[in-house]
Design a protein around this motif. Structure first.
Motif, PDB file in Angstrom:
ATOM      1  N   GLN A 233       0.808  -1.217   0.000  1.00  0.00           N
ATOM      2  CA  GLN A 233       0.000   0.000   0.000  1.00  0.00           C
ATOM      3  C   GLN A 233       0.841   1.266   0.000  1.00  0.00           C
ATOM      4  N   ILE A 234       2.052   1.183   0.555  1.00  0.00           N
ATOM      5  CA  ILE A 234       2.927   2.367   0.584  1.00  0.00           C
ATOM      6  C   ILE A 234       3.265   2.792  -0.839  1.00  0.00           C
ATOM      7  N   GLU A 235       3.454   1.814  -1.730  1.00  0.00           N
ATOM      8  CA  GLU A 235       3.769   2.125  -3.131  1.00  0.00           C
ATOM      9  C   GLU A 235       2.653   2.951  -3.769  1.00  0.00           C
ATOM     10  N   PHE A 236       1.407   2.569  -3.482  1.00  0.00           N
ATOM     11  CA  PHE A 236       0.270   3.309  -4.046  1.00  0.00           C
ATOM     12  C   PHE A 236       0.226   4.736  -3.505  1.00  0.00           C
ATOM     13  N   ILE A 237       0.389   4.887  -2.188  1.00  0.00           N
ATOM     14  CA  ILE A 237       0.312   6.226  -1.577  1.00  0.00           C
ATOM     15  C   ILE A 237       1.451   7.110  -2.087  1.00  0.00           C
ATOM     16  N   LEU A 238       2.673   6.549  -2.145  1.00  0.00           N
ATOM     17  CA  LEU A 238       3.815   7.329  -2.630  1.00  0.00           C
ATOM     18  C   LEU A 238       3.646   7.712  -4.102  1.00  0.00           C
ATOM     19  N   THR A 239       3.136   6.762  -4.906  1.00  0.00           N
ATOM     20  CA  THR A 239       2.904   7.061  -6.324  1.00  0.00           C
ATOM     21  C   THR A 239       1.863   8.164  -6.475  1.00  0.00           C
ATOM     22  N   SER A 240       0.792   8.071  -5.699  1.00  0.00           N
ATOM     23  CA  SER A 240      -0.275   9.080  -5.778  1.00  0.00           C
ATOM     24  C   SER A 240       0.209  10.442  -5.283  1.00  0.00           C
ATOM     25  N   VAL A 241       1.041  10.435  -4.228  1.00  0.00           N
ATOM     26  CA  VAL A 241       1.626  11.700  -3.750  1.00  0.00           C
ATOM     27  C   VAL A 241       2.553  12.263  -4.827  1.00  0.00           C
ATOM     28  N   GLY A 242       3.374  11.382  -5.436  1.00  0.00           N
ATOM     29  CA  GLY A 242       4.270  11.818  -6.506  1.00  0.00           C
ATOM     30  C   GLY A 242       3.510  12.350  -7.702  1.00  0.00           C
ATOM     31  N   TYR A 243       2.339  11.745  -7.965  1.00  0.00           N
ATOM     32  CA  TYR A 243       1.471  12.166  -9.075  1.00  0.00           C
ATOM     33  C   TYR A 243       0.858  13.531  -8.786  1.00  0.00           C
ATOM     34  N   ALA A 244       0.312  13.676  -7.572  1.00  0.00           N
ATOM     35  CA  ALA A 244      -0.369  14.917  -7.200  1.00  0.00           C
ATOM     36  C   ALA A 244       0.625  16.055  -6.962  1.00  0.00           C
ATOM     37  N   VAL A 245       1.722  15.743  -6.248  1.00  0.00           N
ATOM     38  CA  VAL A 245       2.745  16.760  -5.979  1.00  0.00           C
ATOM     39  C   VAL A 245       3.681  16.811  -7.171  1.00  0.00           C
ATOM     40  N   GLY A 246       3.508  17.833  -8.001  1.00  0.00           N
ATOM     41  CA  GLY A 246       4.325  17.926  -9.210  1.00  0.00           C
ATOM     42  C   GLY A 246       4.962  19.287  -9.360  1.00  0.00           C
TER      43      GLY A 246
END
Length: 644
Positions: free
Chosen positions: A31-44
């Motif tokens: 689940q950490i991979e999903f949260i980090l990916t989504s944070v990386g996606y949103a924080v640009g």
């Protein structure tokens, strides 16, 4: 290992232990991979380049008010809606529209938006790469005005004491600090900084008109190729490879931001910049453009209506708590925007102090904030190349995190849509193909007129079209499919219904606010400009065509679907084209319970009617869910032994 992965805190209580893995399509490693990916996606890049720029343009702290209003009533609810939508169906931005096939055009609109953003976003990343490589030197090339590309109006913040300075003397003058160097501001209105001239005359070799393409800037083209190769290599195995990369790309920017923040607030004049950032100019709050910018920034920054959130959530396990995830990611994203604003404005205040001007006069509009104002301020610091390397490395990582998801959105949509075993096995080929097309479409943006086109795409391709797509998505799910059905779907997935605040926002608040913002934005529309350059009418027409191209997918596909649907009259065809497809629902058969279940066996039919006869029709779905849960505890007649 199986039970730990499938029956964690996010699972439905009493649900039997299952693998919960989609082996054909793939899942996140954890689940950490999903949260980090989504944070990386949103924080640009937008958090560092666009958000401080919008604050600067829209009256400092006054912009915060509409920004957080939009976040609470539009951003977070839509974020949760898209995550739950993608996770429930385990499909990308096209496949999820089995919920109401007539609206599949919304998915195509999302793909068009992601394509536009993916093209110009990687060009911004490639310019960051260019500056990163240019910073690998003892002296930043935009420090002084004694270069071949400089003009007579160039006036540097840092001025050498003599013409024949050696590199050692120059470095020493930097180390002794800004207090010991001469600051020359000959004419505030005509002053051009070395960093601005480096940007315009050396990096871009900017032409005088959007139609005058000139030559392709080969160094930028090379960096664009590097950007696309990096993105492709990180996505070579889909979410399995990108999920590992984000451990670094999503976290390291915070380290750099903190280093730059500590450095920034210790500088003279930083407080003035931060005051400008936080002090509200309330008269600007009555300008609809401020509200339009706030709404656009929320959509732009959180990634709503791009299709990326649906895609990333589709790789989650079915019972993952996406409600919790949506709150964490949304708040992290917006907190990062505000934090980055401090980093940017402390430096702008420092610059304004040295130039003896107001903070509002320091920076250019647009990406010039990141590529002109900040690089110039860095020349004032001791060991300036180090700070420059850190800053541009952070921009690269922020950009890549978003670019991963943009490319994965397009690839997932194509693979899910075709859906054959061959294309699933050869997903890497599709990823490579999309990357090559993206690179080729980005080539015009590396010409001498490239910056004009980049800003045109930024202003039109990903602005009000995002608002329209989000609004139609809300209306489709809440009113065409039905809010009661969707709330029960979410409850089946999470184990609890969506909180009442989100139910009200999804049905009423978000669509109404979005509609008003759209109307006000249209009424107070002003044509785009770049510094003193006014865009010609034909280029604005192209901008509107780009904006409309994503939106027009919706009615065109709807008409196509209606014409292909069964029925003798138009109304019958319309009704049939809106009905959920038989394939709509959870992807794995073990999760297809209640009305999603396949026809039951004769043995089950004998037991189940005894329970079902006592219930009302509208509660039928809930009965079947509870019956399945009871079965796992051995309480039904058919399953008398306690389950393992």
């Amino acid at each position: 290992a199986v039970s730990a992965g499938s029956k964690g805190p996010g699972t439905v209580p009493g649900e039997p232990v299952k693998t919960d893995k989609n082996s054909r399509r793939g899942n996140w490693g954890n689940q950490i991979e999903f949260i980090l990916t989504s944070v990386g996606y949103a924080v640009g890049l937008g958090n560092v380049w666009r958000f401080p720029y919008l604050c600067y343009r829209n009256g400092g702290g006054a912009f915060m008010f509409p920004y957080f209003i939009m976040l609470v009533f539009c951003g977070i609810p839509l974020f949760f809606l898209e995550l739950s939508f993608g996770q429930f169906a385990s499909q990308g931005c096209l496949g999820v529209w089995r919920i109401s096939p007539m609206f599949k055009g919304v998915g195509y609109g999302m793909m068009v938006v992601s394509t536009y953003i993916g093209i110009y976003y990687n060009v911004v990343i490639c310019i960051a790469f260019y500056y990163f490589f240019s910073s690998m030197t003892n002296l930043l090339p935009w420090t002084y005005c004694n270069n071949p590309w400089n003009t007579p109006t160039c006036n540097g913040v840092v001025t050498p004491t003599g013409i024949n300075n050696t590199l050692a003397n120059v470095t020493r003058s930097l180390v002794t600090g800004a207090a010991e160097v001469a600051v020359e501001v000959v004419n505030k209105t005509k002053r051009t900084s070395p960093s601005e001239e480096y940007w315009k005359h050396y990096v871009l070799k900017i032409s005088d008109d959007i139609g005058n393409f000139g030559e392709v800037r080969l160094p930028i083209l090379g960096c664009l190729a590097v950007s696309w190769v990096v993105v492709f290599l990180c996505l070579i195995r889909g979410v399995k490879s990108s999920g590992k990369v984000v451990y670094f790309t999503a976290t390291f920017p915070y380290v750099v931001l903190t280093i730059l923040f500590i450095r920034g607030i210790t500088l003279e004049g930083a407080v003035t910049g931060i005051k400008y950032y936080l002090t509200p100019q309330w008269h600007k709050i009555l300008d609809a453009k401020v509200w339009g910018d706030a709404a656009s920034q929320i959509f732009y920054s959180l990634g709503c209506a791009w299709g990326g959130l649906i895609t990333m959530a589709s790789y989650n396990k079915f019972h993952n708590n996406c409600y919790r995830d949506s709150i964490i990611i949304s708040i992290t994203n917006c907190a990062t925007s505000v934090y980055a604003g401090f980093v940017i404005f402390s430096i702008l205040g420092f610059m304004a102090h040295h130039l003896n001007v107001d903070v509002s006069e320091v920076a250019d509009h647009g990406p010039g904030l990141a590529f002109v104002a900040y690089p110039e301020a860095l020349t004032l610091l001791p060991i300036s190349p180090l700070w420059s390397l850190l800053f541009f490395f952070m921009l690269i990582l922020l950009g890549l995190g978003t670019q991963f998801c943009l490319l994965e959105t397009l690839v997932t949509a194509i693979v899910d849509e075709i859906g054959t075993d061959w294309i699933i096995r050869n997903k890497t080929v599709v990823t490579g193909g999309v990357a090559i097309v993206g690179f080729l479409l980005g080539v015009p943006l590396t010409t001498q007129a490239g910056i004009y086109w980049l800003l045109l795409m930024d202003n039109y391709a990903a602005s009000f079209s995002l608002v329209i797509i989000s609004c139609i998505m809300c209306i489709c799910i809440m009113y065409v499919y039905g809010h009661k059905k969707y709330f029960k779907d979410v409850e089946m997935m999470l184990g609890f219904p969506p909180p009442i605040f989100f139910r009200v926002c999804w049905r009423f608040v978000s669509p109404i606010i979005i509609s008003f913002i759209l109307i006000f934005t249209v009424i107070q529309y002003k044509p785009i400009t770049y510094n003193d350059y006014v865009y010609p009418g034909w280029s604005l027409a192209i901008g509107f065509l780009m904006a409309m191209s994503s939106v027009t997918c919706i009615p065109i596909y709807a008409l196509y679907k209606i014409s292909k649907s069964e029925g003798t009259t138009f109304l019958e065809r319309l009704k049939n084209s809106c009905k959920a497809d038989i394939k709509w629902g959870p992807a794995l058969s073990e999760h297809r319970i209640g009305h999603y279940a396949a026809p039951v066996s004769e043995a089950e039919v004998e037991v189940r009617p005894l329970k079902e006869e006592l219930k009302e029709k509208e509660d039928e779905k809930r009965d079947e869910i509870s019956l399945t849960i009871q079965g796992s505890n051995g309480s039904t007649a058919h399953n008398t032994t306690p389950s393992a």
